[in-house]
Design an enzyme around this catalytic site. Structure first.
Site, PDB file in Angstrom:
ATOM      1  N   ASN A  20      45.749  37.316  41.220  1.00  8.77           N
ATOM      2  CA  ASN A  20      47.074  37.210  41.840  1.00  8.77           C
ATOM      3  C   ASN A  20      48.073  38.009  41.017  1.00  8.77           C
ATOM      4  O   ASN A  20      47.826  39.224  40.837  1.00  8.77           O
ATOM      5  CB  ASN A  20      47.479  35.785  42.229  1.00  8.77           C
ATOM      6  CG  ASN A  20      47.361  34.705  41.194  1.00  8.77           C
ATOM      7  OD1 ASN A  20      46.279  34.291  40.863  1.00  8.77           O
ATOM      8  ND2 ASN A  20      48.474  34.225  40.694  1.00  8.77           N
ATOM      9  N   ASP A  21      49.156  37.450  40.567  1.00  7.87           N
ATOM     10  CA  ASP A  21      50.292  38.238  40.056  1.00  7.87           C
ATOM     11  C   ASP A  21      49.926  39.355  39.066  1.00  7.87           C
ATOM     12  O   ASP A  21      49.099  39.149  38.181  1.00  7.87           O
ATOM     13  CB  ASP A  21      51.254  37.341  39.284  1.00  7.87           C
ATOM     14  CG  ASP A  21      51.514  36.019  39.948  1.00  7.87           C
ATOM     15  OD1 ASP A  21      51.103  35.823  41.102  1.00  7.87           O
ATOM     16  OD2 ASP A  21      52.130  35.162  39.298  1.00  7.87           O
TER      17      ASP A  21
END
Ligand code: FRU
Length: 459
Positions: A20-21
């Protein structure tokens, strides 16, 4: 079985597993580094690690493996990295300045995620490959559940500044050595127009018409009215201790009107301000149909940021994609054929127009300008969509946003397998949308007064 590959070519994905991020975006010793939230053992979110990759052009990435793994203080949540040029931390020397990563340790009681706390910790490296966690961690202890995602930058007052997310606000900290931090201020919840937990902030200066302004980015956690999760921005000033919004917005303003750009943050130590985001939406990210290719999720294209004074919308953030020398300089002869799954398409027009990318399966991704002078992006018929209710419904599949200009327009669409990223009106409006056609799009059609140029990837 699809006869198509969803794994993109110039966007970062993990060789295997979940991301993710983007974390720790930094230029160090002649290479761009990125880290990302990562779970190596499955194509779902799990105990978070930092996955490390390097690049010469921000587009082609070499994966180096896991830089930081969970430990007794918890999972390794999002954060940032800086080059400590003056060796203020003492982790390196002035001749060999250390790279210092600042991240959140997220602890939860095994089997009971509700009993949790988040604290800030640091790690360092002097070769840009091997990281050592500081023995004095955490550097900002806390017992708060939502207290995360530290972004460190050079404080205009000297020393280091940090912005981090704390529930319904951000907090600012200052330090001289990256180890001892003192709180200096807060922003929010007043001045905020959107719902959702605050996450992954960033704070940086940009100049418009010779005037310096500070931009605060805050990603707003899952919130139906935001179409899932989006990155909000504020424009204002920063006195080294706290941020003050200039009040020019009266509603939530997002950096991207598509649904696949979250947790976007910028690079440290680059000449221009370069942004990358998580190119997915948390409300359906773990259902996207890429697991059979062994990976899930993608980061967005890198984008250079600027502030522009627009005709209708005042001062706005604009994004210019970093495209390196990926595409041909001259357009292809045909303006209706899409020759490859990695392609750049430029459209110029006046008034309403609908552009559609189509394939032999009858699927189409549509975008353009409507007769209200609004830009739109519509993936409701773009391909596979039943994997999640909230991916291609009216609410999550179509996006419409007013232009900040009148009259003639131009837009550039980048398509890289499953990624579409549309930059309109000088990048003052951006729509990043994932699409999952079952066959490659091979044709473009245009309804309206517009001309198309197709720039394939160089072979
Ligand atoms: C945003 C986020 C961050 C957190 C990380 C955990 O997507 O929720 O706030 O640090 O993901 O993976």
């Amino acid at each position: 079985m699809n006869s198509i590959q969803y794994r993109p070519e110039i966007h970062f994905t993990a060789r295997k597993g979940w991301i993710n991020d983007p974390n720790g975006l930094v230029y160090y010793k002649g290479r761009y580094h990125l880290f990302s939230q990562h779970y190596p053992d499955d194509t779902h979110w799990g105990p978070m690690h930092w996955l490390h990759a390097v690049s010469d052009d921000l587009l082609h990435w070499e994966e180096l493996g896991i830089a930081l793994a969970p430990d007794d203080l918890g999972f390794i949540f999002s954060g940032s990295a800086v080059v400590d040029t003056d060796n203020t931390s003492g982790f390196g020397t002035e001749d060999n300045p250390p790279l210092v990563a600042i991240f959140t340790h997220h602890w939860n009681e095994p089997g009971n995620p509700a009993n949790c706390h988040e604290q800030q910790s640091i790690a360092w490296s002097t070769d840009g490959v091997t990281f050592h966690k500081y023995e004095g961690n955490p550097v900002i202890p806390s017992d708060m559940a939502d207290f995360r995602d530290p972004k460190v930058f050079k404080n205009p007052k000297g020393g280091w500044g940090m912005v981090l997310a704390a529930g319904d606000r951000v907090m600012f900290y200052a330090s001289q050595n990256l180890k001892e931090w003192e709180k200096t201020g807060e922003f929010g919840p007043e001045g905020n127009y959107s719902g959702g937990v605050w996450e992954c902030p960033d704070l940086f200066p940009l100049t418009v018409n010779g005037e310096e302004k500070w931009v605060l980015l805050v990603s707003m956690g899952p919130f139906e009215a935001n179409h899932g999760a989006r990155t909000q921005y504020f424009i204002g000033s920063f006195d080294g201790s706290k941020f003050t919004a200039d009040g020019s917005f009266s509603q939530p303003e997002f950096i991207d009107m598509g649904y696949d750009n979250y947790a976007a943050v910028t690079y440290f130590n680059t000449e221009n301000r370069v942004l990358m985001g998580w190119g997915d939406n948390v409300v359906y990210a773990d259902k996207t149909p890429t697991a059979e290719e062994g990976f899930r999720c993608v980061l967005t294209m890198p984008r250079e940021l600027s502030l522009v004074k627009t005709e209708l919308g005042g001062v706005r953030l604009a994004q210019k994609p970093v495209e390196g020398d990926v595409f041909t300089e001259q357009p292809a002869e045909s303006c209706t054929a899409i020759p490859s799954q990695l392609c750049k398409i430029r459209i110029r027009g006046d008034g309403a127009a609908i552009i559609a990318l189509k394939n032999a399966a009858g699927e189409q991704y549509r975008f353009g300008v409507n007769d209200q002078n609004e830009l739109f992006s519509d993936r409701t018929g773009a391909g596979l969509k039943d994997f999640a209710d909230n991916y291609a419904s009216e609410w999550f599949g179509k996006s419409v946003a007013p232009r900040f200009y009148e009259g003639e327009w131009e837009m550039t669409l980048y398509i890289d397998h499953m990624n579409t990223e549309l930059f309109a009106d000088g990048g003052s409006r951006v729509f990043s949308q994932l699409v999952f056609p079952t066959l490659p799009y091979d044709t473009i059609s245009v309804a309206g007064n517009a001309t198309v140029e197709v720039y394939p990837a160089r072979s």
